[in-house]
Write a protein that holds these residues in place. Structure first.
Motif, PDB file in Angstrom:
ATOM      1  N   LEU A 184       0.830  -1.205   0.000  1.00 37.22           N
ATOM      2  CA  LEU A 184       0.000   0.000   0.000  1.00 37.22           C
ATOM      3  C   LEU A 184       0.865   1.256   0.000  1.00 37.22           C
ATOM      4  N   GLY A 185       0.241   2.379  -0.286  1.00 34.94           N
ATOM      5  CA  GLY A 185       0.929   3.656  -0.164  1.00 34.94           C
ATOM      6  C   GLY A 185       0.939   4.511  -1.409  1.00 34.94           C
ATOM      7  N   THR A 186       0.831   3.880  -2.587  1.00 30.09           N
ATOM      8  CA  THR A 186       0.858   4.666  -3.826  1.00 30.09           C
ATOM      9  C   THR A 186      -0.266   5.695  -3.840  1.00 30.09           C
ATOM     10  N   ASN A 187      -1.458   5.318  -3.368  1.00 32.99           N
ATOM     11  CA  ASN A 187      -2.582   6.255  -3.399  1.00 32.99           C
ATOM     12  C   ASN A 187      -2.620   7.175  -2.186  1.00 32.99           C
ATOM     13  N   ALA A 213      -1.973 -13.940  12.141  1.00 35.84           N
ATOM     14  CA  ALA A 213      -1.466 -14.138  10.786  1.00 35.84           C
ATOM     15  C   ALA A 213      -0.073 -13.528  10.650  1.00 35.84           C
ATOM     16  N   THR A 214       0.694 -14.064   9.730  1.00 31.98           N
ATOM     17  CA  THR A 214       1.981 -13.482   9.373  1.00 31.98           C
ATOM     18  C   THR A 214       1.747 -12.387   8.346  1.00 31.98           C
ATOM     19  N   VAL A 215       2.448 -11.265   8.488  1.00 36.57           N
ATOM     20  CA  VAL A 215       2.291 -10.175   7.530  1.00 36.57           C
ATOM     21  C   VAL A 215       3.639  -9.862   6.886  1.00 36.57           C
ATOM     22  N   THR A 216       3.630  -9.745   5.579  1.00 44.03           N
ATOM     23  CA  THR A 216       4.798  -9.297   4.830  1.00 44.03           C
ATOM     24  C   THR A 216       4.432  -7.979   4.162  1.00 44.03           C
ATOM     25  N   ALA A 217       5.064  -6.897   4.622  1.00 44.92           N
ATOM     26  CA  ALA A 217       4.830  -5.591   4.010  1.00 44.92           C
ATOM     27  C   ALA A 217       5.703  -5.447   2.772  1.00 44.92           C
ATOM     28  N   ILE A 218       5.204  -4.712   1.794  1.00 44.64           N
ATOM     29  CA  ILE A 218       5.904  -4.525   0.518  1.00 44.64           C
ATOM     30  C   ILE A 218       5.860  -3.045   0.171  1.00 44.64           C
ATOM     31  N   THR A 219       7.008  -2.457  -0.122  1.00 43.63           N
ATOM     32  CA  THR A 219       7.004  -1.050  -0.514  1.00 43.63           C
ATOM     33  C   THR A 219       6.413  -0.918  -1.917  1.00 43.63           C
ATOM     34  N   PRO A 220       5.800   0.220  -2.221  1.00 46.69           N
ATOM     35  CA  PRO A 220       5.291   0.410  -3.585  1.00 46.69           C
ATOM     36  C   PRO A 220       6.446   0.492  -4.571  1.00 46.69           C
ATOM     37  N   ALA A 276       8.781   7.603  -3.028  1.00 48.64           N
ATOM     38  CA  ALA A 276      10.011   7.238  -2.320  1.00 48.64           C
ATOM     39  C   ALA A 276       9.840   7.445  -0.815  1.00 48.64           C
ATOM     40  N   GLU A 277       9.121   8.496  -0.440  1.00 44.53           N
ATOM     41  CA  GLU A 277       8.861   8.750   0.984  1.00 44.53           C
ATOM     42  C   GLU A 277       8.035   7.622   1.600  1.00 44.53           C
TER      43      GLU A 277
END
Length: 277
Positions: free
Chosen positions: A150-153, A188-195, A220-221
């Motif tokens: 998440l994060g692009t929007n 649950a296990t969570v894997t975060a992913i940068t945009p 980038a921020e």
């Protein structure tokens, strides 16, 4: 403004590619008959419902074919075999249009892992706040492992004369921390992913006359915020910043192309494999 009547075939296909009305929160909480979803999309893009079904089927076939091609690479197959997913895990993806994409990275993963239960909860346009609002739907999916991109929007800006971001950096950080904590609280296990990275030149050309746009520095921020919140995240932004963005992204400079989606899945699988116990 583009109207339903003036949409080209390519524009209709693109809309259907990223739009799943079945995943809209209101229609998940108050479901309607399956064929009504096709009719709803058909009304939106101005074509018969059968055309919607045909386009959706063609996109699903493309995803299956791409996954099958990727599986011919023995290195990729070996990595899939060592992913940290238990047989009983329900693998759930949460994100925006990059995840909702019918030929996107999670659809490719789902096609490559037919023995696992996968649930795509990507909704185009979603911010971190939107996902917090629909957290009950994520909880209802009973995930064992959540892939969170998440994060692009959050950094989408609105307004032609003066742009205002959907969320400040502090708000994005708060929301990501809340989501990570809530998911962990479910067990649950969570894997975060940068945009992934974006292409400012093509963004400026595509959205110059429109009321919304993105800025590469803001993306980038968000990537930096994600690394701060989840140090063990998949740093997709860094991995894609040095790619050939002409090939990696669609013409709008924001959405990954079919080639880019393959690369995203490869990077995610590589990361998960390296961190697997």
């Amino acid at each position: 403004m583009t109207t339903t009547q003036s949409l080209t075939d390519d524009e209709r296909r693109a809309f259907i590619r990223y739009t799943h009305t079945r995943l809209w929160p209101l229609l998940q909480r108050f479901p309607v008959a399956g064929d009504l979803h096709d009719e709803l999309l058909a009304q939106m893009v101005g074509c018969p419902a059968q055309t919607v079904r045909d386009i959706a089927a063609e996109l699903a076939g493309q995803a299956r074919d791409t996954a099958a091609e990727m599986l011919t690479d023995h290195r990729f197959r070996d990595m899939l075999d060592t992913l940290p997913f238990r047989p009983e895990d329900r693998i759930v993806a949460v994100g925006d249009s990059i995840t909702a994409d019918r030929i996107g990275w999670f659809e490719l993963l789902s096609a490559a892992l037919p023995s696992h239960t996968t649930v795509n909860l990507g909704v185009s346009g979603n911010t971190t706040a939107d996902v917090l609002e629909r957290f009950d739907l994520l909880e209802a999916a009973r995930p064992g492992h959540v892939l969170l991109m998440l994060g692009t929007n959050d950094v989408r800006t609105h307004g032609r004369a003066t742009g205002h971001r959907m969320a400040t950096g502090a708000e994005t950080e708060r929301n990501l921390r809340a989501l990570v904590d809530l998911i962990a609280g479910m067990g649950a296990t969570v894997t975060a992913i940068t945009p992934p990275a974006v292409d400012q030149r093509r963004i400026d050309a595509t959205f110059a006359a429109g009321p919304v746009r993105w800025h590469a520095a803001d993306i980038a921020e968000v990537a930096e915020i994600t690394r701060k919140v989840a140090p063990a995240c998949v740093d997709l932004h860094t991995a894609t910043a040095n790619e050939d963005l002409d090939a990696f992204l669609e013409a709008d400079g924001v959405h990954p192309s079919a080639t880019g989606q393959r690369l995203i899945l490869t990077r995610i699988v590589e990361h998960l494999t390296k961190r697997a116990p």
